[in-house]
Design a protein around this motif. Structure first.
Motif, short mmCIF file in Angstrom:
data_model
loop_
_atom_site.label_atom_id
_atom_site.label_comp_id
_atom_site.label_asym_id
_atom_site.label_seq_id
_atom_site.Cartn_x
_atom_site.Cartn_y
_atom_site.Cartn_z
N GLN A 65 0.73 -1.31 0.11
CA GLN A 65 0.08 0.06 0.12
C GLN A 65 0.61 1.30 0.15
OE1 GLN A 65 -3.46 0.26 -0.24
NE2 GLN A 65 -3.08 -1.90 -0.61
N LEU A 66 2.05 1.23 0.70
CA LEU A 66 2.85 2.40 0.69
C LEU A 66 3.80 2.55 -0.26
CD1 LEU A 66 3.19 2.69 4.61
CD2 LEU A 66 1.57 3.80 3.22
N GLY A 67 4.13 1.57 -1.15
CA GLY A 67 5.12 1.24 -2.22
C GLY A 67 6.37 1.42 -1.55
N TRP A 68 6.66 0.39 -0.59
CA TRP A 68 8.04 0.25 0.16
C TRP A 68 9.11 -0.39 -1.04
CZ3 TRP A 68 6.49 -2.15 5.46
CH2 TRP A 68 6.31 -1.25 6.31
N GLU A 69 10.07 -0.22 -0.94
CA GLU A 69 11.10 -0.73 -1.93
C GLU A 69 11.22 -2.45 -1.64
OE1 GLU A 69 15.06 0.91 -2.02
OE2 GLU A 69 14.21 2.84 -1.31
N THR A 70 11.72 -3.01 -2.64
CA THR A 70 11.50 -4.49 -2.41
C THR A 70 12.60 -4.99 -1.55
OG1 THR A 70 11.28 -4.55 -4.87
CG2 THR A 70 12.01 -6.64 -3.89
#
Length: 75
Positions: A40-45
């Protein structure tokens, strides 16, 4: 009627079993929550992999303790 007390080894095994169950449930819930929030927050892989490794560590610990419980019952 005479009351029999449980064996201390059985009590220890029961505590360990409860702890394993709590760790397994908490690990799974936290891991799924981290995956959801990260998406949802678009965190890095790399953060997803960090949570994956933490979950794997929790599961491996639970497997080792479960094996120890199993071996303790057989011996």
């Amino acid at each position: 009627m005479a009351e029999t007390r449980p064996d201390p080894a059985d009590l220890k095994r029961a505590r360990q079993t409860r702890l394993v169950a709590i760790v397994l449930a908490a690990t799974m819930i936290l891991w799924m929550g981290a995956q959801f929030v990260g998406g949802q927050l678009g965190w890095e892989t790399r953060f997803a992999f960090l949570f994956d490794l933490a979950a794997i560590a929790g599961f491996v610990w639970a497997m080792v303790v479960t094996y120890q419980i199993w071996r303790g019952r057989r011996g």
